[in-house]
Design a protein around this motif. Structure first.
Motif, PDB file in Angstrom:
ATOM      1  N   GLY A  16      -3.635 -54.353 -21.233  1.00  0.00           N
ATOM      2  CA  GLY A  16      -2.256 -54.637 -20.871  1.00  0.00           C
ATOM      3  C   GLY A  16      -1.357 -53.557 -21.432  1.00  0.00           C
ATOM      4  N   ALA A  17      -0.111 -53.927 -21.728  1.00  0.00           N
ATOM      5  CA  ALA A  17       0.848 -52.939 -22.215  1.00  0.00           C
ATOM      6  C   ALA A  17       0.564 -52.507 -23.646  1.00  0.00           C
ATOM      7  CB  ALA A  17       2.266 -53.495 -22.115  1.00  0.00           C
ATOM      8  N   GLY A  18      -0.145 -53.345 -24.401  1.00  0.00           N
ATOM      9  CA  GLY A  18      -0.505 -52.998 -25.770  1.00  0.00           C
ATOM     10  C   GLY A  18       0.443 -53.519 -26.820  1.00  0.00           C
ATOM     11  N   ASP A  19       1.587 -54.099 -26.426  1.00  0.00           N
ATOM     12  CA  ASP A  19       2.565 -54.513 -27.419  1.00  0.00           C
ATOM     13  C   ASP A  19       2.263 -55.884 -28.015  1.00  0.00           C
ATOM     14  OD1 ASP A  19       3.177 -55.870 -25.092  1.00  0.00           O
ATOM     15  OD2 ASP A  19       5.189 -55.033 -24.891  1.00  0.00           O
ATOM     16  N   ARG A  20       1.237 -56.566 -27.522  1.00  0.00           N
ATOM     17  CA  ARG A  20       0.776 -57.813 -28.154  1.00  0.00           C
ATOM     18  C   ARG A  20      -0.519 -57.579 -28.933  1.00  0.00           C
ATOM     19  NH1 ARG A  20      -0.505 -62.269 -24.451  1.00  0.00           N
ATOM     20  NH2 ARG A  20      -1.163 -60.657 -22.973  1.00  0.00           N
ATOM     21  N   GLY A  21      -0.828 -56.320 -29.147  1.00  0.00           N
ATOM     22  CA  GLY A  21      -2.054 -55.985 -29.847  1.00  0.00           C
ATOM     23  C   GLY A  21      -3.259 -55.846 -28.949  1.00  0.00           C
ATOM     24  N   GLU A  22      -3.064 -56.039 -27.640  1.00  0.00           N
ATOM     25  CA  GLU A  22      -4.192 -55.961 -26.718  1.00  0.00           C
ATOM     26  C   GLU A  22      -4.560 -54.506 -26.420  1.00  0.00           C
ATOM     27  OE1 GLU A  22      -0.665 -56.131 -23.783  1.00  0.00           O
ATOM     28  OE2 GLU A  22      -1.115 -56.574 -25.891  1.00  0.00           O
ATOM     29  N   PRO A  23      -5.801 -54.267 -25.998  1.00  0.00           N
ATOM     30  CA  PRO A  23      -6.175 -52.923 -25.554  1.00  0.00           C
ATOM     31  C   PRO A  23      -5.340 -52.507 -24.351  1.00  0.00           C
ATOM     32  CG  PRO A  23      -8.117 -54.328 -25.848  1.00  0.00           C
ATOM     33  CD  PRO A  23      -6.921 -55.229 -25.910  1.00  0.00           C
ATOM     34  N   THR A  24      -5.363 -51.228 -24.056  1.00  0.00           N
ATOM     35  CA  THR A  24      -4.695 -50.677 -22.872  1.00  0.00           C
ATOM     36  C   THR A  24      -5.736 -50.120 -21.907  1.00  0.00           C
ATOM     37  OG1 THR A  24      -4.499 -48.466 -23.821  1.00  0.00           O
ATOM     38  CG2 THR A  24      -2.706 -50.031 -24.301  1.00  0.00           C
ATOM     39  N   ALA A  25      -5.287 -49.781 -20.714  1.00  0.00           N
ATOM     40  CA  ALA A  25      -6.195 -49.145 -19.756  1.00  0.00           C
ATOM     41  C   ALA A  25      -6.742 -47.838 -20.319  1.00  0.00           C
ATOM     42  CB  ALA A  25      -5.475 -48.907 -18.432  1.00  0.00           C
ATOM     43  N   GLU A  26      -5.930 -47.146 -21.111  1.00  0.00           N
ATOM     44  CA  GLU A  26      -6.402 -45.904 -21.736  1.00  0.00           C
ATOM     45  C   GLU A  26      -7.540 -46.181 -22.715  1.00  0.00           C
ATOM     46  OE1 GLU A  26      -7.043 -42.048 -22.661  1.00  0.00           O
ATOM     47  OE2 GLU A  26      -5.839 -42.810 -20.999  1.00  0.00           O
ATOM     48  N   ASP A  27      -7.469 -47.301 -23.437  1.00  0.00           N
ATOM     49  CA  ASP A  27      -8.578 -47.659 -24.341  1.00  0.00           C
ATOM     50  C   ASP A  27      -9.867 -47.862 -23.559  1.00  0.00           C
ATOM     51  OD1 ASP A  27      -7.121 -47.699 -26.809  1.00  0.00           O
ATOM     52  OD2 ASP A  27      -6.222 -49.603 -26.195  1.00  0.00           O
ATOM     53  N   TRP A  28      -9.774 -48.526 -22.408  1.00  0.00           N
ATOM     54  CA  TRP A  28     -10.966 -48.706 -21.570  1.00  0.00           C
ATOM     55  C   TRP A  28     -11.441 -47.375 -20.993  1.00  0.00           C
ATOM     56  CZ3 TRP A  28     -14.445 -52.465 -20.201  1.00  0.00           C
ATOM     57  CH2 TRP A  28     -14.262 -53.710 -20.804  1.00  0.00           C
ATOM     58  N   ALA A  29     -10.499 -46.503 -20.658  1.00  0.00           N
ATOM     59  CA  ALA A  29     -10.897 -45.187 -20.150  1.00  0.00           C
ATOM     60  C   ALA A  29     -11.696 -44.429 -21.208  1.00  0.00           C
ATOM     61  CB  ALA A  29      -9.661 -44.394 -19.737  1.00  0.00           C
ATOM     62  N   GLN A  30     -11.230 -44.497 -22.442  1.00  0.00           N
ATOM     63  CA  GLN A  30     -11.958 -43.821 -23.522  1.00  0.00           C
ATOM     64  C   GLN A  30     -13.343 -44.438 -23.703  1.00  0.00           C
ATOM     65  OE1 GLN A  30     -10.977 -41.105 -25.369  1.00  0.00           O
ATOM     66  NE2 GLN A  30      -9.235 -40.987 -23.989  1.00  0.00           N
ATOM     67  N   ALA A  31     -13.430 -45.757 -23.598  1.00  0.00           N
ATOM     68  CA  ALA A  31     -14.717 -46.431 -23.774  1.00  0.00           C
ATOM     69  C   ALA A  31     -15.700 -46.081 -22.667  1.00  0.00           C
ATOM     70  CB  ALA A  31     -14.508 -47.943 -23.828  1.00  0.00           C
ATOM     71  N   ALA A  32     -15.179 -45.824 -21.457  1.00  0.00           N
ATOM     72  CA  ALA A  32     -16.047 -45.564 -20.306  1.00  0.00           C
ATOM     73  C   ALA A  32     -16.212 -44.080 -20.014  1.00  0.00           C
ATOM     74  CB  ALA A  32     -15.475 -46.264 -19.069  1.00  0.00           C
ATOM     75  N   GLY A  33     -15.530 -43.234 -20.755  1.00  0.00           N
ATOM     76  CA  GLY A  33     -15.622 -41.801 -20.503  1.00  0.00           C
ATOM     77  C   GLY A  33     -14.977 -41.390 -19.199  1.00  0.00           C
ATOM     78  N   THR A  34     -13.824 -42.008 -18.880  1.00  0.00           N
ATOM     79  CA  THR A  34     -13.145 -41.687 -17.627  1.00  0.00           C
ATOM     80  C   THR A  34     -11.650 -41.594 -17.893  1.00  0.00           C
ATOM     81  OG1 THR A  34     -12.891 -42.336 -15.298  1.00  0.00           O
ATOM     82  CG2 THR A  34     -13.027 -44.132 -16.912  1.00  0.00           C
ATOM     83  N   ILE A  35     -10.836 -41.778 -16.877  1.00  0.00           N
ATOM     84  CA  ILE A  35      -9.385 -41.715 -17.014  1.00  0.00           C
ATOM     85  C   ILE A  35      -8.789 -43.069 -16.648  1.00  0.00           C
ATOM     86  CG2 ILE A  35      -9.189 -39.228 -16.652  1.00  0.00           C
ATOM     87  CD1 ILE A  35      -8.535 -39.766 -13.712  1.00  0.00           C
ATOM     88  N   ALA A  36      -7.606 -43.352 -17.157  1.00  0.00           N
ATOM     89  CA  ALA A  36      -6.984 -44.653 -16.931  1.00  0.00           C
ATOM     90  C   ALA A  36      -6.659 -44.887 -15.459  1.00  0.00           C
ATOM     91  CB  ALA A  36      -5.727 -44.783 -17.778  1.00  0.00           C
ATOM     92  N   TYR A  37      -6.455 -43.825 -14.697  1.00  0.00           N
ATOM     93  CA  TYR A  37      -6.255 -43.963 -13.247  1.00  0.00           C
ATOM     94  C   TYR A  37      -7.385 -44.810 -12.646  1.00  0.00           C
ATOM     95  CZ  TYR A  37      -3.614 -39.416 -13.458  1.00  0.00           C
ATOM     96  OH  TYR A  37      -2.763 -38.385 -13.730  1.00  0.00           O
ATOM     97  N   GLU A  38      -8.616 -44.458 -13.025  1.00  0.00           N
ATOM     98  CA  GLU A  38      -9.773 -45.140 -12.449  1.00  0.00           C
ATOM     99  C   GLU A  38      -9.854 -46.593 -12.909  1.00  0.00           C
ATOM    100  OE1 GLU A  38     -14.669 -44.847 -12.276  1.00  0.00           O
ATOM    101  OE2 GLU A  38     -13.525 -43.227 -13.224  1.00  0.00           O
ATOM    102  N   ILE A  39      -9.479 -46.850 -14.144  1.00  0.00           N
ATOM    103  CA  ILE A  39      -9.596 -48.212 -14.681  1.00  0.00           C
ATOM    104  C   ILE A  39      -8.761 -49.196 -13.864  1.00  0.00           C
ATOM    105  CG2 ILE A  39      -9.143 -49.674 -16.685  1.00  0.00           C
ATOM    106  CD1 ILE A  39     -11.589 -47.789 -16.965  1.00  0.00           C
TER     107      ILE A  39
END
Length: 396
Positions: free
Chosen positions: A349-372
């Motif tokens: 999500g937006a990250g302001d509630r402590g949740e991960p962001t799309a960028e965090d998932w991109a880093q985990a998957a070795g891709t870019i947040a666009y794809e997530i």
């Protein structure tokens, strides 16, 4: 196109919440950065997975001057079903031979032409439609994908001038696309800007007077004001995701992520130490623990490459995918915590509630947040908040 107009009355297995208030705020923030240029909201690929019809309306409401799609089919659906003002300009740029040129002309779309075959087809379609086509000539200034090479540009421009003189088309734009604008200072940026200026000058030398000249994508809009010309094309930034995470976060650019992806835990159970988890047993529990089952998988667009690494917020704590992500589900090790089945698992999500962001998932998957965000599939309904069109008939 994925459309769920209202919040549901029954719990969902999973949903992608789309904050249209954030999207409208992003449009306004990007307009402020556009150096007086007009703004195109790029809504290709179902608005990067956010739902093109709702997003297009919100973007136009917030001041977007143009909408952009990749395929003509996407643009035709927007024109027919988008509920947009008739004056809204829509451009589409990914054409193949035999495409729906006449339908695009009759719908008042701006169509992109990169070579002589496309110009011939659009001229033929304009004759059949009995009205001139709106054409934008694309220059390949160095990206090496679509667009006319500099060596062929004079011929293409000349043929367009001839067709314009015959009343078969109006050249409304000259445009190009950056290769490395997300890397400020990359030497290709200056080279492409020089090539673009030269190719615009050649078009003008031959007598074309386009309404808009444009080359700036999201990263260039945010970091390269000299590239703004008459129009900027904002894609990923519109959705509150930084196109250059190394340069700045969304907040650094005055943007807020629009999509929050969440699911309801399907099961929580106790398991002993040494218990294998998911296919291949790539994860085994180091001690007695609790496991939570998150009912989304790669069929929903969750990247399998994030197996063992993807983050999830459950009960206020970050958890990590345990073992392989399967087609419909994945498991997290809850470390002995016992949330109830049905508890919310926020993937990003937006990250302001402590949740991960799309960028965090991109880093985990070795891709870019666009794809997530773009890959989240149609099994995951979109629900819209802060939607100024909630009383309208839902689309789809």
């Amino acid at each position: 196109m994925t459309e769920t107009a209202l919040l549901p009355t029954a719990p969902l297995r999973a949903h992608a919440q789309i904050d249209l208030g954030a999207l409208r705020a992003n449009v306004r923030a990007l307009r402020e950065r556009a150096s007086g240029a007009r703004l195109m909201a790029v809504v290709k690929a179902d608005a990067y997975g956010h739902g093109a019809l709702r997003v297009a309306r919100a973007a136009v409401d917030a001041g977007a001057d143009w909408l952009g799609t990749a395929t003509p089919e996407e643009a035709l659906v927007l024109r027919a079903r988008g509920g947009l003002p008739a004056s809204t300009r829509i451009m589409c740029w990914l054409w193949t031979p035999g495409g729906p040129w006449r339908e695009a002309i009759e719908a008042g779309l701006d169509v992109s032409v990169s070579g002589m075959w496309a110009l011939r087809e659009v001229v033929r379609a304009a004759r059949g439609a009995g009205r001139p086509a709106r054409v934008q000539l694309k220059a390949d200034t160095g990206l090496g994908r679509n667009g006319c090479q500099p060596g062929d540009w004079e011929e293409l421009v000349g043929a367009a001038v001839e067709a314009e003189g015959a009343g078969l088309l109006r050249v409304t734009g000259v445009w190009s696309h950056f290769a490395c604008a997300d890397e400020p200072g990359h030497p290709s940026i200056a080279l492409q800007l020089t090539a673009f200026r030269e190719m615009v000058a050649e078009a003008e030398r031959q007598g074309l007077r386009p309404e808009v000249r444009h080359i700036a994508n999201s990263p260039a809009t945010l970091t390269l004001p000299e590239s703004h010309f008459d129009l900027v094309r904002t894609g990923i930034a519109l959705y509150g995701i930084s196109p250059s995470p190394e340069v700045g976060t969304p907040a650094d650019f005055g943007l807020r992520p629009v999509m929050t992806l969440a699911a309801s835990l399907a099961l929580v159970k106790h398991v002993p130490a040494g218990h294998g988890v998911s296919y291949g047993h790539h994860y085994t529990t180091p001690g007695g623990t609790t496991l939570g089952l998150v009912p989304v998988g790669y069929a929903d667009g969750i990247p399998r490459h994030a197996s063992g690494a993807g983050p999830v917020l459950i009960g206020g704590k970050w958890r990590t995918v345990a073992g392989r992500i399967a087609m419909d589900q994945f498991v997290v090790d809850l470390g002995g915590d016992e949330p109830e089945a049905g508890a919310e698992a926020v993937l990003f999500g937006a990250g302001d509630r402590g949740e991960p962001t799309a960028e965090d998932w991109a880093q985990a998957a070795g891709t870019i947040a666009y794809e997530i965000v773009t890959r989240i599939g149609t099994r995951v309904p979109r629900v819209y908040v802060d939607d100024e069109h909630v009383n309208e008939q839902p689309d789809g």
